[in-house]
Design an enzyme around this catalytic site. Structure first.
Site, PDB file in Angstrom:
ATOM      1  N   ASP A 189     -84.132   3.304  18.136  1.00  0.00           N
ATOM      2  CA  ASP A 189     -83.194   3.171  19.251  1.00  0.00           C
ATOM      3  C   ASP A 189     -83.878   2.694  20.529  1.00  0.00           C
ATOM      4  O   ASP A 189     -85.113   2.699  20.629  1.00  0.00           O
ATOM      5  CB  ASP A 189     -82.548   4.526  19.532  1.00  0.00           C
ATOM      6  CG  ASP A 189     -81.299   4.723  18.697  1.00  0.00           C
ATOM      7  OD1 ASP A 189     -80.874   3.762  18.023  1.00  0.00           O
ATOM      8  OD2 ASP A 189     -80.756   5.845  18.711  1.00  0.00           O
ATOM      9  N   ARG A 202     -84.148  13.578  16.882  1.00  0.00           N
ATOM     10  CA  ARG A 202     -83.853  14.015  18.249  1.00  0.00           C
ATOM     11  C   ARG A 202     -82.945  15.245  18.269  1.00  0.00           C
ATOM     12  O   ARG A 202     -83.064  16.103  19.152  1.00  0.00           O
ATOM     13  CB  ARG A 202     -83.245  12.858  19.051  1.00  0.00           C
ATOM     14  CG  ARG A 202     -84.291  11.768  19.346  1.00  0.00           C
ATOM     15  CD  ARG A 202     -83.671  10.461  19.800  1.00  0.00           C
ATOM     16  NE  ARG A 202     -82.891  10.635  21.011  1.00  0.00           N
ATOM     17  CZ  ARG A 202     -82.126   9.674  21.541  1.00  0.00           C
ATOM     18  NH1 ARG A 202     -82.054   8.478  20.956  1.00  0.00           N
ATOM     19  NH2 ARG A 202     -81.445   9.898  22.648  1.00  0.00           N
ATOM     20  N   ARG A 208     -84.463   0.915  11.806  1.00  0.00           N
ATOM     21  CA  ARG A 208     -84.332   0.645  13.240  1.00  0.00           C
ATOM     22  C   ARG A 208     -84.946   1.781  14.054  1.00  0.00           C
ATOM     23  O   ARG A 208     -85.092   2.887  13.574  1.00  0.00           O
ATOM     24  CB  ARG A 208     -82.863   0.611  13.649  1.00  0.00           C
ATOM     25  CG  ARG A 208     -81.985  -0.209  12.772  1.00  0.00           C
ATOM     26  CD  ARG A 208     -80.535   0.008  13.215  1.00  0.00           C
ATOM     27  NE  ARG A 208     -79.630  -0.396  12.136  1.00  0.00           N
ATOM     28  CZ  ARG A 208     -78.321  -0.275  12.201  1.00  0.00           C
ATOM     29  NH1 ARG A 208     -77.747   0.249  13.287  1.00  0.00           N
ATOM     30  NH2 ARG A 208     -77.561  -0.667  11.195  1.00  0.00           N
TER      31      ARG A 208
END
Lengths: 246, 246
Positions: free
Chosen positions: A52, A197, A50
């Site tokens: 985000d 991140r 995935r």
């Protein structure tokens, strides 16, 4: 029946992320909608993983099975003509039925774009993190050496991470200046939820002198999320490339 | 009372153009809203000229008068903190009360970005014109020589153009490849309504072999809009720089 593998780029700005969610606009649902329309039955696609909300992709990889009689060299054009402007299929190839876009991943590369100009740039507001503050790139490079290698990255993933095994291998971290932007490249065998991140947020703290490069070792050993830096915003992040055997 | 001149960049994607229009989101109205709030009375700004919906600016110039007691070096930050993300003030200077952003223009530079990649690029869909077709750059350069100079550009402006005098001087036209993009640069003493976009559309027709470079002379002489090429789309166009004396 044949299995097709696609390399997909998307601008994540207007998506609630990659994965299907009820009532939300997602990359997966847009692609499945087009394939379902073409096949006149529900088609499910499988991605390398995935991404985000607001996160971009230059090289997401998906696969799906089809019994349509479309020659391989016509697939890209057919899909792109039906997909919205913010998703593009860059490459389509036929793979054997054993191939799986997620389970066969050998490595992934993410890039994180940081806009270093003093002024906000209206043209990169969705595509880079505006961070005009002082950074010591040498310290950031030093810190990245402590992150490269095989470690338990519990300190560098969201508390929401569901997988048990938090050991991952980072092969390489690069810092490159491209014009007014600083580009951080991360290549590894896999990344935990929010890991890139948080790595970026931590390296920025190092660059600002808030964390000493050598303390990164202690942050890793602590297995404690609060000791690492903040989670850098989504808009700077790109899933750049997914690697498979051959 | 002092007069301030600002260099302004904006991403035109979400604007109905520069100029105030009732019920529409425009660049002028967003900047005036901020200034009016700061001054607690209606402030009007004056720009070098309008830009159309979806057209961008790297170097639009505006001026306005103020009696606020803000030091010159604080203005940029004050304005940028209140403006939306898609407008940024790049530079603020004090000018004498004779200066006028529109009437004192000596020359303007526009750039037009053309994405030459085969695949649509989701990241430049609002910022460049996707034109993957064959182009003969030599022919386009030859055609541009016939456009440079002082001409009546009636053939190269929208039928909606209101000004009487359609004589303008183009100082320079450049074609430069930047990565996957072709950048056309136009510098002149002034441009008519849609003129740059029609020049681009015509040069693309020349590049495709639909118009012979030498025929540009006849197109100019005809003073007939239909003989020139189509109006290229707005998203590739940037008001790049406005020139004044000193």
């Amino acid at each position: 029946m044949k299995r097709l593998k696609c390399i997909v780029a998307y601008d994540g700005s207007l998506f609630a992320g990659y994965q299907v969610q009820p009532e939300k606009r997602t990359v997966q649902s847009e692609i499945e909608k087009v394939l379902t329309q073409m096949h006149k039955r529900k088609i499910t696609i499988y991605a390398s993983g995935r991404t985000d909300a607001q996160v971009h992709a230059e090289g997401q990889v998906i696969h799906f099975d089809t019994d349509l009689n479309i020659p391989l060299n016509k697939w890209k054009k057919a899909l792109n003509s039906m997909l919205p402007d913010d998703i593009v299929i860059k490459y389509v190839s036929e793979v054997d039925s054993e191939f799986h876009a997620r389970f066969n991943v050998k490595a992934k590369e993410y890039r994180y774009y940081i806009d270093r100009q003093e002024n906000r740039n209206p043209f990169t507001r969705y595509y880079a993190y505006h961070y005009p503050y002082k950074l010591d790139y040498m310290k950031m490079k030093e810190a990245s050496h402590y992150l490269i290698g095989t470690h338990d990255f519990t300190s560098f993933c969201s508390a929401k991470t569901e997988v048990e095994d938090k050991v991952r291998t980072i092969y390489n971290i690069d810092l490159v200046e491209e014009g007014n932007q600083l580009v951080l490249t991360f290549k590894g065998n896999g990344f935990l939820y929010n890991m890139v991140r948080i790595l970026v947020g931590t390296l920025l703290d190092v660059g600002q002198g808030k964390i000493d490069p050598v303390d990164i070792k202690a942050v890793l050993e602590s297995k404690s999320r609060p000791l690492a830096g903040k989670t850098a915003p989504a808009e700077g992040l790109y899933l750049w490339q997914v690697f498979y055997d051959n």
